[in-house]
Scaffold this motif. Structure first.
Motif, short mmCIF file in Angstrom:
data_model
loop_
_atom_site.label_atom_id
_atom_site.label_comp_id
_atom_site.label_asym_id
_atom_site.label_seq_id
_atom_site.Cartn_x
_atom_site.Cartn_y
_atom_site.Cartn_z
N TRP A 65 0.83 -1.20 0.00
CA TRP A 65 0.00 0.00 0.00
C TRP A 65 0.86 1.25 0.00
O TRP A 65 1.94 1.28 0.59
CB TRP A 65 -0.91 0.01 1.23
N ALA A 66 0.35 2.29 -0.66
CA ALA A 66 1.03 3.58 -0.65
C ALA A 66 1.07 4.13 0.77
O ALA A 66 0.18 3.85 1.58
CB ALA A 66 0.32 4.56 -1.59
N GLN A 67 2.07 4.94 1.06
CA GLN A 67 2.30 5.43 2.42
C GLN A 67 2.19 6.94 2.52
O GLN A 67 2.81 7.56 3.37
CB GLN A 67 3.70 4.99 2.88
N GLY A 68 1.41 7.57 1.64
CA GLY A 68 1.32 9.03 1.61
C GLY A 68 0.44 9.61 2.70
O GLY A 68 0.04 8.92 3.64
N PRO A 69 0.11 10.91 2.59
CA PRO A 69 -0.68 11.60 3.61
C PRO A 69 -2.05 10.95 3.79
O PRO A 69 -2.65 10.43 2.85
CB PRO A 69 -0.82 13.03 3.06
N SER A 70 -2.57 10.99 5.04
CA SER A 70 -3.90 10.47 5.30
C SER A 70 -4.95 11.41 4.71
O SER A 70 -4.65 12.56 4.36
CB SER A 70 -4.12 10.31 6.81
N ASN A 71 -6.17 10.90 4.61
CA ASN A 71 -7.28 11.67 4.03
C ASN A 71 -6.98 12.16 2.62
O ASN A 71 -7.29 13.27 2.23
CB ASN A 71 -7.63 12.87 4.92
N PHE A 114 6.86 1.10 -1.04
CA PHE A 114 6.65 2.54 -1.17
C PHE A 114 7.53 3.27 -0.17
O PHE A 114 7.74 2.82 0.96
CB PHE A 114 5.19 2.91 -0.90
N GLU A 115 8.02 4.43 -0.60
CA GLU A 115 8.69 5.35 0.32
C GLU A 115 7.64 5.86 1.30
O GLU A 115 6.52 6.16 0.91
CB GLU A 115 9.32 6.49 -0.48
N LYS A 116 7.99 5.92 2.60
CA LYS A 116 6.99 6.09 3.65
C LYS A 116 6.73 7.54 4.06
O LYS A 116 5.85 7.79 4.87
CB LYS A 116 7.41 5.29 4.88
N CYS A 117 7.47 8.50 3.52
CA CYS A 117 7.27 9.89 3.93
C CYS A 117 6.23 10.58 3.04
O CYS A 117 5.13 10.91 3.48
CB CYS A 117 8.60 10.64 3.90
N SER A 118 6.57 10.80 1.78
CA SER A 118 5.63 11.43 0.86
C SER A 118 4.80 10.42 0.08
O SER A 118 3.74 10.72 -0.44
CB SER A 118 6.38 12.31 -0.14
N CYS A 162 13.57 -8.72 -1.40
CA CYS A 162 12.80 -7.83 -0.55
C CYS A 162 13.41 -6.43 -0.55
O CYS A 162 14.61 -6.24 -0.78
CB CYS A 162 12.72 -8.37 0.88
N LEU A 163 12.54 -5.45 -0.27
CA LEU A 163 12.93 -4.04 -0.25
C LEU A 163 12.27 -3.34 0.93
O LEU A 163 11.17 -3.72 1.34
CB LEU A 163 12.46 -3.33 -1.52
N SER A 164 12.91 -2.30 1.44
CA SER A 164 12.28 -1.47 2.47
C SER A 164 12.98 -0.12 2.52
O SER A 164 14.21 -0.06 2.54
CB SER A 164 12.36 -2.15 3.84
N PHE A 165 12.19 0.95 2.51
CA PHE A 165 12.75 2.29 2.58
C PHE A 165 13.11 2.66 4.01
O PHE A 165 12.39 2.33 4.96
CB PHE A 165 11.75 3.32 2.04
N LEU A 166 14.22 3.36 4.15
CA LEU A 166 14.62 4.01 5.40
C LEU A 166 14.54 5.51 5.13
O LEU A 166 15.42 6.07 4.46
CB LEU A 166 16.04 3.63 5.80
N GLY A 167 13.48 6.17 5.59
CA GLY A 167 13.32 7.58 5.29
C GLY A 167 12.93 7.79 3.84
O GLY A 167 12.44 6.89 3.16
N ALA A 168 13.20 9.00 3.34
CA ALA A 168 12.75 9.37 2.01
C ALA A 168 13.73 8.99 0.90
O ALA A 168 13.33 8.84 -0.25
CB ALA A 168 12.48 10.87 1.96
N THR A 169 15.00 8.83 1.24
CA THR A 169 16.01 8.66 0.18
C THR A 169 16.91 7.45 0.35
O THR A 169 17.83 7.27 -0.45
CB THR A 169 16.89 9.92 0.09
#
Length: 358
Positions: A65-71, A114-118, A162-169
């Motif tokens: 699932w995408a990890q962007g802003p709620s709402n 997905f990157e978890k910040c934006s 497998c992949l996992s983001f640490l922060g945005a970059t």
């Protein structure tokens, strides 16, 4: 001193440690999560089958699932990754594709994150060892999606499982070459660090939401390792499984606990302070994937026989619900916004509606 003498000393020390551990357990019995479940409220939750999505033509290896802003529309976006070289971005509310990417190199795609910040970056890995980075933007609340990867690099010589983001970059990649690598995007095509303590294929990764430095890795060597990227070495190792470790997931919050699932058919609730399992949840088949509700109370697993199971982490007993999710192996389960997505070897992505709130 001869080599055989050293081996004998090591065996004697291991036996002494085992004897001491047994004596300690006599005085301090292991803590189990079920000991504290007496006063906990019963979980009243179930899933019902929703839409069946069929945009792929081969085994679907993962959903996320995408990890962007709620709402925002991000709450309804998720991606599926397939062996047919395609990645589909879906809108779960409508059950329709938002975008479909096809890798021209005929890559066998395995995993996505997905990157978890934006939430604007989506990373996808392949059996051939490459990683593809896609960008998802929005203009006037409508998707503004680049039709080609914005960045591609060769991460490993073996498959990237497998992949996992640490922060945005920063991106972690786990591989069949027994290693985990840390990359900075998009500047560097060389890893910043290589974590190489596993002795067999790395199958799963998860990063901590409360710390930018900690992550977990699970391997076919039966171990789960906790790492700190600042040191480059594992902090501790858990050897509680009797087979491949296929999935790991931190519990939300202070991140003192995590759940792991393996080919031994067990899911274990493990604690970083006790350094041992606090709970065990046994399935009749190899656990291939898992996810947790945001509260950490509900565990959902997929297995090699095509079934999905729902568990109450507070109670070490039979699962709350068993559903035939896919005709063949369930490759991925992922909880989203009041909806669950699963993928399988049957080539489909299934959506499941939550009947009661988690």
């Amino acid at each position: 001193m001869s080599l055989s003498s050293l081996y004998n000393q090591v065996e004697a020390l291991e036996h002494s440690i085992s004897t001491i551990e047994e004596k300690l357990e006599e005085f301090h019995p292991p803590v189990r999560i079920s000991n504290y479940s007496r006063n906990s409220k019963e979980v009243k939750l179930s899933f019902v089958a929703g839409q069946k999505l069929g945009g792929h033509s081969d085994k679907v290896h993962s959903v996320c699932w995408a990890q962007g802003p709620s709402n925002s529309i991000f709450e309804y976006l998720f991606a599926s990754t397939c062996a047919d070289s395609s990645v589909i971005l879906w809108n779960s509310k409508t059950g329709t594709p938002v975008c479909k990417w096809v890798i021209k190199e005929n890559a066998t795609l395995i995993s996505s994150a997905f990157e978890k910040c934006s939430g604007e970056l989506l990373a996808t890995s392949s059996f051939e060892g490459s990683v593809y980075i896609f960008k998802i933007g929005f203009h006037k609340k409508k998707p503004d999606i680049k039709q080609k990867p914005i960045f591609t690099f060769k991460a490993h010589e073996s498959y990237v499982s497998c992949l996992s983001f640490l922060g945005a970059t920063h991106l972690l990649t786990g591989s069949g070459d027994n290693s985990v690598k840390l990359y900075e995007l998009p500047e560097s095509q060389e890893p910043l660090k290589v974590f190489g303590e596993h002795t067999e294929d790395v199958m799963t990764l998860d990063t901590s939401s409360s710390s930018p430095y900690l992550f977990l890795s699970g391997s076919c060597d039966s171990s789960v390792k906790l790492w700190d990227i600042r040191s480059g070495a594992s902090v501790t190792t858990f050897k509680s499984h009797k087979g491949d470790v296929n999935a790991v997931k931190f519990l939300e919050g202070p991140q003192n606990s995590f759940v792991s699932g393996g080919s031994d058919g067990c899911c274990l609730l493990q604690d970083l302070r006790a350094l041992r399992p606090l709970g065990m949840y046994e399935a009749p088949a190899s656990v291939t994937s898992l996810d947790l509700s945001y509260s950490g109370r509900v565990l959902v697993t997929g297995d090699s026989e095509g079934d999905m199971r729902v568990w109450d982490l507070m109670k070490e007993q039979q699962s709350l619900q068993v559903l035939p999710a896919h005709g063949l192996c369930v490759t991925s389960v992922s909880l989203g916004h009041e909806c669950l997505a699963t993928s399988g070897y049957d080539g489909f992505v299934n959506l499941w509606n939550v009947v009661r709130s988690l």
